[in-house]
Structures are given as C-alpha cells and as structure tokens.
Scaffold this motif. Structure first.
Motif, short mmCIF file in Angstrom:
data_model
loop_
_atom_site.label_atom_id
_atom_site.label_comp_id
_atom_site.label_asym_id
_atom_site.label_seq_id
_atom_site.Cartn_x
_atom_site.Cartn_y
_atom_site.Cartn_z
N THR A 50 0.84 -1.20 0.00
CA THR A 50 0.00 0.00 0.00
C THR A 50 0.87 1.25 0.00
O THR A 50 1.97 1.26 0.55
N ALA A 51 0.38 2.30 -0.63
CA ALA A 51 1.04 3.60 -0.65
C ALA A 51 0.04 4.63 -0.13
O ALA A 51 -1.15 4.59 -0.48
N SER A 52 0.53 5.55 0.70
CA SER A 52 -0.38 6.44 1.42
C SER A 52 0.02 7.91 1.35
O SER A 52 1.19 8.25 1.15
N ARG A 53 -0.96 8.74 1.58
CA ARG A 53 -0.71 10.17 1.69
C ARG A 53 0.03 10.51 2.98
O ARG A 53 0.43 11.66 3.17
N ASP A 54 0.23 9.54 3.86
CA ASP A 54 1.00 9.79 5.09
C ASP A 54 2.51 9.70 4.86
O ASP A 54 3.28 9.72 5.80
N HIS A 55 2.92 9.58 3.57
CA HIS A 55 4.31 9.54 3.14
C HIS A 55 4.95 8.16 3.30
O HIS A 55 6.18 8.04 3.23
N THR A 56 4.15 7.11 3.55
CA THR A 56 4.72 5.77 3.75
C THR A 56 4.20 4.76 2.74
O THR A 56 3.16 4.95 2.11
N VAL A 57 4.95 3.68 2.66
CA VAL A 57 4.57 2.47 1.91
C VAL A 57 4.63 1.34 2.91
O VAL A 57 5.55 1.26 3.73
N LYS A 58 3.63 0.46 2.88
CA LYS A 58 3.60 -0.67 3.81
C LYS A 58 3.45 -1.98 3.04
O LYS A 58 2.76 -2.04 2.03
N GLU A 68 4.04 -6.21 7.71
CA GLU A 68 5.38 -6.78 7.80
C GLU A 68 6.44 -5.69 7.94
O GLU A 68 7.39 -5.85 8.67
N VAL A 69 6.28 -4.61 7.18
CA VAL A 69 7.27 -3.54 7.20
C VAL A 69 6.61 -2.24 6.73
O VAL A 69 5.71 -2.26 5.90
N SER A 70 7.08 -1.15 7.30
CA SER A 70 6.64 0.18 6.89
C SER A 70 7.86 0.94 6.42
O SER A 70 8.87 1.00 7.13
N MET A 71 7.81 1.47 5.21
CA MET A 71 8.93 2.20 4.64
C MET A 71 8.58 3.68 4.57
O MET A 71 7.50 4.03 4.10
N GLY A 72 9.48 4.51 5.02
CA GLY A 72 9.25 5.95 5.02
C GLY A 72 8.90 6.41 6.41
O GLY A 72 8.82 5.62 7.35
N GLY A 73 8.69 7.70 6.52
CA GLY A 73 8.35 8.28 7.80
C GLY A 73 7.04 9.04 7.71
O GLY A 73 6.84 9.80 6.77
N VAL A 74 6.15 8.79 8.64
CA VAL A 74 4.86 9.48 8.63
C VAL A 74 5.11 10.97 8.73
O VAL A 74 5.78 11.45 9.65
N TRP A 75 4.59 11.69 7.76
CA TRP A 75 4.69 13.14 7.66
C TRP A 75 6.15 13.61 7.63
O TRP A 75 6.48 14.69 8.06
N ALA A 79 14.37 15.15 3.54
CA ALA A 79 14.73 14.35 2.36
C ALA A 79 16.17 13.85 2.41
O ALA A 79 16.60 13.14 1.51
N SER A 80 16.91 14.16 3.45
CA SER A 80 18.33 13.83 3.50
C SER A 80 18.62 12.33 3.48
O SER A 80 19.70 11.91 3.07
N GLU A 81 17.69 11.50 3.92
CA GLU A 81 17.89 10.05 3.92
C GLU A 81 17.17 9.37 2.77
O GLU A 81 17.05 8.14 2.74
N GLY A 82 16.69 10.14 1.81
CA GLY A 82 16.06 9.58 0.63
C GLY A 82 14.60 9.20 0.79
O GLY A 82 14.02 8.57 -0.10
#
Length: 94
Positions: A50-58, A68-75, A79-82
C-alpha cells in the motif's frame, strides 16, 4: 486468486480485500495515518503493498492482514535520507 477477490483502497485510511462473489469484506488492512492511494497484491498473492498520503509504503501479509514492514516516515519532511517528503501515490511489486 483467479479474479475471485477485489482489492480496494480508501480515504478512510485502509485497504480492503473483498469476495468478488458476495462483496463481503474478507480482510481490512489498517495502519496508515492518512488516505491509502494505491494497493496491489504480489504476483503470488501472499503480500499486499500500500502507498499512502501519510508519506509511507507498507507491506502486509495478505492472509493475516499483519503489517510486515513500513517504509518511510509518517509526515516526513527531511529528504536527506532519501525518504518521501510528500504523498506516496503509487507503489508496485517488480
């Protein structure tokens, strides 16, 4: 799955897996902090992405609904860590 299920995503912050025959919800994938913009199943049907407007992919277990895993950081705004710093509108398995 051979077309016997339907996968939806919504502004209610969830993705849902439905029976195509009865239109009954079989599983709800909850855990995003804003709208879910896209949802796709892996080729073998075991995982959901799933991809979300909360800036994450799960990544979720399709059978259990467990994240299983959440990629990205909520809000995330750094951008320094990509990581994404805005809505994630789509994601796919390759």
């Amino acid at each position: 799955s051979d077309g016997d299920q339907v996968l939806t995503c919504s502004s209610d912050w969830t993705a849902k897996l439905w029976s195509a025959a009865s239109f009954e919800c079989q599983r709800t994938f909850s855990g995003h902090s804003y709208w879910v913009n896209s949802a796709v199943l892996s080729h073998d049907g075991s995982l959901l992405l799933t991809a979300s407007r909360d800036h994450t992919v799960k990544v979720w277990r399709a059978e259990t609904g467990e994240c299983e895993v959440s990629m990205g950081g909520v809000w995330n705004e750094d951008a320094s860590e990509g990581l994404h710093v805005d809505f994630v509108t789509s994601a796919v398995f390759l």
